[in-house]
Enzyme design. Structure first.
Site, PDB file in Angstrom:
ATOM      1  N   LYS A  20       0.840  -1.215   0.000  1.00  0.00           N
ATOM      2  CA  LYS A  20       0.000   0.000   0.000  1.00  0.00           C
ATOM      3  C   LYS A  20       0.865   1.252   0.000  1.00  0.00           C
ATOM      4  CE  LYS A  20       0.937   1.251   4.452  1.00  0.00           C
ATOM      5  NZ  LYS A  20       1.742   2.409   4.823  1.00  0.00           N
ATOM      6  N   PRO A 105       9.177  -4.203  -0.189  1.00  0.00           N
ATOM      7  CA  PRO A 105      10.346  -3.829   0.621  1.00  0.00           C
ATOM      8  C   PRO A 105      10.060  -3.992   2.121  1.00  0.00           C
ATOM      9  CG  PRO A 105       9.838  -2.114  -1.006  1.00  0.00           C
ATOM     10  CD  PRO A 105       8.741  -3.122  -1.090  1.00  0.00           C
ATOM     11  N   VAL A 106      11.045  -4.486   2.865  1.00  0.00           N
ATOM     12  CA  VAL A 106      10.875  -4.716   4.308  1.00  0.00           C
ATOM     13  C   VAL A 106      11.137  -3.413   5.061  1.00  0.00           C
ATOM     14  CG1 VAL A 106      11.749  -5.975   6.316  1.00  0.00           C
ATOM     15  CG2 VAL A 106      11.457  -7.150   4.132  1.00  0.00           C
ATOM     16  N   ALA A 107      10.276  -3.132   6.043  1.00  0.00           N
ATOM     17  CA  ALA A 107      10.362  -1.895   6.845  1.00  0.00           C
ATOM     18  C   ALA A 107      10.438  -0.679   5.936  1.00  0.00           C
ATOM     19  CB  ALA A 107      11.548  -1.940   7.817  1.00  0.00           C
ATOM     20  N   MET A 110       5.462   0.312   3.371  1.00  0.00           N
ATOM     21  CA  MET A 110       4.480  -0.190   2.409  1.00  0.00           C
ATOM     22  C   MET A 110       3.664  -1.342   2.985  1.00  0.00           C
ATOM     23  SD  MET A 110       6.366   0.189  -1.261  1.00  0.00           S
ATOM     24  CE  MET A 110       4.801   0.398  -2.120  1.00  0.00           C
ATOM     25  N   ALA A 111       3.728  -1.498   4.317  1.00  0.00           N
ATOM     26  CA  ALA A 111       2.902  -2.468   5.046  1.00  0.00           C
ATOM     27  C   ALA A 111       3.154  -3.918   4.633  1.00  0.00           C
ATOM     28  CB  ALA A 111       1.413  -2.126   4.928  1.00  0.00           C
ATOM     29  N   GLY A 112       4.415  -4.256   4.382  1.00  0.00           N
ATOM     30  CA  GLY A 112       4.734  -5.615   3.950  1.00  0.00           C
ATOM     31  C   GLY A 112       4.406  -6.672   4.996  1.00  0.00           C
ATOM     32  N   GLY A 113       4.729  -6.407   6.242  1.00  0.00           N
ATOM     33  CA  GLY A 113       4.420  -7.376   7.307  1.00  0.00           C
ATOM     34  C   GLY A 113       2.917  -7.548   7.452  1.00  0.00           C
ATOM     35  N   ASP A 147      -2.690  -1.801  10.021  1.00  0.00           N
ATOM     36  CA  ASP A 147      -2.694  -1.809   8.546  1.00  0.00           C
ATOM     37  C   ASP A 147      -3.197  -3.133   7.966  1.00  0.00           C
ATOM     38  OD1 ASP A 147      -1.636   0.727   8.494  1.00  0.00           O
ATOM     39  OD2 ASP A 147       0.391   0.117   7.909  1.00  0.00           O
TER      40      ASP A 147
HETATM   41  P1  ATP Z   1       4.050  -0.160   7.877  1.00  0.00           P
HETATM   42  O1  ATP Z   1       4.009   0.492   6.526  1.00  0.00           O
HETATM   43  O2  ATP Z   1       2.827  -1.010   8.165  1.00  0.00           O
HETATM   44  O3  ATP Z   1       4.426   0.741   8.992  1.00  0.00           O
HETATM   45  P2  ATP Z   1       6.568  -1.245   7.070  1.00  0.00           P
HETATM   46  O4  ATP Z   1       6.294  -1.553   5.637  1.00  0.00           O
HETATM   47  O5  ATP Z   1       7.339  -0.006   7.363  1.00  0.00           O
HETATM   48  O6  ATP Z   1       5.213  -1.250   7.862  1.00  0.00           O
HETATM   49  P3  ATP Z   1       7.235  -4.002   7.528  1.00  0.00           P
HETATM   50  O7  ATP Z   1       7.837  -4.434   6.232  1.00  0.00           O
HETATM   51  O8  ATP Z   1       5.856  -4.431   7.818  1.00  0.00           O
HETATM   52  O9  ATP Z   1       7.360  -2.423   7.714  1.00  0.00           O
HETATM   53  O10 ATP Z   1       8.254  -4.484   8.659  1.00  0.00           O
HETATM   54  C1  ATP Z   1       8.404  -3.859   9.907  1.00  0.00           C
HETATM   55  C2  ATP Z   1       9.161  -4.827  10.818  1.00  0.00           C
HETATM   56  O11 ATP Z   1       8.285  -5.897  11.131  1.00  0.00           O
HETATM   57  C3  ATP Z   1      10.367  -5.488  10.162  1.00  0.00           C
HETATM   58  O12 ATP Z   1      11.529  -4.774  10.426  1.00  0.00           O
HETATM   59  C4  ATP Z   1      10.405  -6.873  10.762  1.00  0.00           C
HETATM   60  O13 ATP Z   1      11.272  -6.921  11.862  1.00  0.00           O
HETATM   61  C5  ATP Z   1       8.998  -7.121  11.290  1.00  0.00           C
HETATM   62  N1  ATP Z   1       8.214  -8.174  10.586  1.00  0.00           N
HETATM   63  C6  ATP Z   1       7.407  -9.059  11.170  1.00  0.00           C
HETATM   64  N2  ATP Z   1       6.826  -9.860  10.271  1.00  0.00           N
HETATM   65  C7  ATP Z   1       7.246  -9.463   9.063  1.00  0.00           C
HETATM   66  C8  ATP Z   1       6.980  -9.902   7.736  1.00  0.00           C
HETATM   67  N3  ATP Z   1       6.165 -10.920   7.468  1.00  0.00           N
HETATM   68  N4  ATP Z   1       7.556  -9.237   6.734  1.00  0.00           N
HETATM   69  C9  ATP Z   1       8.378  -8.199   6.992  1.00  0.00           C
HETATM   70  N5  ATP Z   1       8.701  -7.765   8.229  1.00  0.00           N
HETATM   71  C10 ATP Z   1       8.128  -8.380   9.260  1.00  0.00           C
END
Ligand code: ATP
Length: 318
Positions: A20, A105-107, A110-113, A147
């Site tokens: 997202k 992308p992680v963290a 983009m709400a990947g988790g 999210d």
């Molecule tokens: P948001 O946009 O919802 O704030 P984000 O996209 O910034 O989240 P995520 O990719 O959801 O961040 O990851 C945040 C943290 O959650 C990561 O650093 C990781 O330690 C943890 N995490 C737990 N489960 C997951 C998962 N399935 N994928 C990615 N990160 C995860």
């Protein structure tokens, strides 16, 4: 239909789920409980994770993709928490292996988790035949994170409260986007803390007594409804942007590079550090992505469109 023994052979279910971008993220003052009320306009975009659920003796996890080494593979993973919560709701043990094919992308803001949690819920619900009503799936999502409900629903939606009270929004067309992926992530709680710090430092204060209640922009909702990219570009905003740029000053150069290359608007995606560029059409998106890659201000630049559908079962080999 009667199920045969062959139907019950161990198989797997794969669910696909979008990332997202927040086209508006209005952040209210810090509440006494430390959280912030939001007016959060979500748009699902076509970068996807896939979660495959396969029967196993215990809950286990694997992850593949460019950022896989940053994804926790223990009980803190949101996909694992989702499977555990669904199993508990039905009095089951979460006997499942979850494989996450990670493209979001992680963290990255983009709400990947959250996406993986929604996909895991849907995949496990199908694998276990628990047929959880949609309303119950949505309330499980809300318990897992603010999210997560949007990841299940997709499209475009207005989130109120902490983002979990969702109202679907009408959209009138397809919007073209470029996402610039940064090196490393930003912690969402750290970005909210920096937002509070900047508000305090500016003298305005950071509590609900100091900051007006967040409201969705009528111009932005109208732009989504009519599918007008120029009007959407003129009305997008992110109250976390200054905080994300303060914690990661290099984002300013990425935002500037995308704008110079002809993006209609540039903004930090959620809590960052991914940056989002809205363009007039697919050709402009390709041009902006190429310029961002050449600028050396980001790790990767991806083109895509939104709105995208929410979590969907892709393959079911049960
Ligand atoms: P948001 O946009 O919802 O704030 P984000 O996209 O910034 O989240 P995520 O990719 O959801 O961040 O990851 C945040 C943290 O959650 C990561 O650093 C990781 O330690 C943890 N995490 C737990 N489960 C997951 C998962 N399935 N994928 C990615 N990160 C995860």
């Amino acid at each position: 239909m009667t199920r045969t023994a062959a139907d019950r052979r161990p198989g797997s279910v794969t669910a696909r789920v979008p990332a997202k971008v927040n086209v508006q993220l209005a952040v209210g003052g810090r509440r006494p409980d430390g959280f912030h009320d939001l007016a959060n306009v979500f748009l699902a975009v076509g970068l996807y994770d896939e979660v495959t659920a396969t029967p196993a003796d215990t809950l286990t996890l694997t992850c593949a993709g460019p950022d896989a080494d940053q994804v926790p593979l223990d009980g803190t993973n949101l996909a694992a928490r989702a499977a555990t919560a669904l199993a508990a709701r039905h009095g089951l043990e979460p006997r499942v292996h979850l494989h996450i094919a990670k493209d979001i992308p992680v963290a990255g803001g983009m709400a990947g988790g959250s996406a993986d949690a929604a996909a895991a819920l849907l995949a496990c619900d199908t694998l276990w035949g628990t047929a959880t009503p949609r309303s119950e799936l949505l309330s499980l999502c809300a318990e897992l994170g603010s999210d997560v409900p949007f990841s299940l629903v997709g499209g475009a939606a207005l989130g109120r409260g902490r983002g979990e009270l969702l109202e679907p929004l009408e959209t009138g067309g397809t919007f073209h986007w470029v996402f610039a992926v940064a090196d490393g992530g930003l912690s969402t709680p750290a970005v909210y803390k920096e937002c509070d710090r900047l508000r305090d430092a500016s003298g305005q204060g950071a509590t609900t007594a100091d900051i007006p209640d967040p409201e969705p922009s009528p111009a932005l909702l109208a732009a989504l409804r009519t599918g007008d990219p120029a009007a959407l570009a003129a009305s997008m905003s992110n109250d976390l942007q200054a905080a994300a740029v303060s914690l990661r000053p290099s984002l300013a150069a990425t935002l500037a590079a995308g704008k110079e290359a002809g993006a209609l608007a540039a903004l930090v995606s959620g809590s960052g550090p991914t940056t989002a560029f809205l363009t007039a059409d697919a050709e402009d998106a390709d041009r902006v992505a190429a310029a961002l890659r050449a600028s050396g201000t980001c790790r990767a630049a991806r083109t895509t469109t939104g709105p995208a559908p929410g979590a969907t079962v892709l393959a079911n080999t049960l």
